[in-house]
Design a protein around this motif. Structure first.
Motif, PDB file in Angstrom:
ATOM      1  N   CYS A   3      38.943 -13.903  96.327  1.00  0.00           N
ATOM      2  CA  CYS A   3      38.075 -13.838  97.504  1.00  0.00           C
ATOM      3  C   CYS A   3      36.722 -13.294  97.056  1.00  0.00           C
ATOM      4  CB  CYS A   3      38.700 -12.929  98.561  1.00  0.00           C
ATOM      5  SG  CYS A   3      37.548 -12.458  99.885  1.00  0.00           S
ATOM      6  N   CYS A   6      35.947  -9.746  98.260  1.00  0.00           N
ATOM      7  CA  CYS A   6      36.788  -8.777  97.549  1.00  0.00           C
ATOM      8  C   CYS A   6      36.223  -8.537  96.149  1.00  0.00           C
ATOM      9  CB  CYS A   6      38.231  -9.253  97.470  1.00  0.00           C
ATOM     10  SG  CYS A   6      39.168  -9.039  98.992  1.00  0.00           S
ATOM     11  N   HIS A  45      40.675  -6.399 102.525  1.00  0.00           N
ATOM     12  CA  HIS A  45      40.593  -7.826 102.845  1.00  0.00           C
ATOM     13  C   HIS A  45      41.153  -8.084 104.247  1.00  0.00           C
ATOM     14  CE1 HIS A  45      40.240 -12.144 102.238  1.00  0.00           C
ATOM     15  NE2 HIS A  45      41.359 -12.219 102.935  1.00  0.00           N
ATOM     16  N   HIS A  96      36.486 -13.574 104.657  1.00  0.00           N
ATOM     17  CA  HIS A  96      36.662 -12.117 104.578  1.00  0.00           C
ATOM     18  C   HIS A  96      35.689 -11.575 105.613  1.00  0.00           C
ATOM     19  CE1 HIS A  96      37.054  -8.293 101.880  1.00  0.00           C
ATOM     20  NE2 HIS A  96      36.371  -7.958 102.976  1.00  0.00           N
TER      21      HIS A  96
HETATM   22 ZN    ZN Z   1      38.525 -10.553 100.595  1.00  0.00          ZN
END
Ligand code: ZN
Ligand code: 5GP
Length: 112
Positions: A3, A6, A45, A96
């Motif tokens: 991600c 992230c 997340h 996200h």
């Molecule tokens: Zn994330």
């Protein structure tokens, strides 16, 4: 999990970080749509606003307070806009959760 946000939270992808708290970070958008365009991103997340259930009570409020603090930091005393694009129809491109803080010019309504 692969991600992008992230990876920014963990420092694997660089970003122009301007503020942070225990549960969030704030950095400048790579493709700014206004003189101030900052993203407020939870460290955890969370896929979207739709995933903010009871187990994350309080996180939404913290993100909103962070947005107001960033607006103050950037001197947006004439106003600003906070946006959470959510899901496909909401135009969310990074899965996200994040708040956009936009300011430094008058915003139009309705948005596209
Ligand atoms: Zn994330
Ligand atoms: P969304 O379309 O999901 O609401 O917003 C995602 C935002 O992330 C977009 O405004 C986009 O410009 C920004 N963005 C995408 N990739 C990066 C990146 O690698 N770094 C930064 N700082 N912003 C990014």
């Amino acid at each position: 999990m692969d991600c992008l946000f992230c990876r920014i939270v963990s420092g694997k992808v660089p970003a122009d970080l301007i503020a942070e708290g225990d549960r969030w970070i704030a950095f400048r958008d790579i493709n700014p749509q206004a003189p101030t365009h900052v993203l407020i991103v939870p460290r955890e997340h969370v896929e979207s606003l739709s995933s903010l259930d009871e187990s994350r009570a309080g996180l939404g409020g913290e993100l909103l307070r962070a947005a107001a603090a960033v607006a103050r930091m950037d001197g947006l005393e004439d106003g600003y806009r906070v946006v959470a694009n959510t899901g496909a129809d909401g135009g969310q491109s990074v899965p996200h959760l994040h708040l956009h803080v936009l300011g430094g010019r008058p915003m139009r309504w309705p948005p596209g």
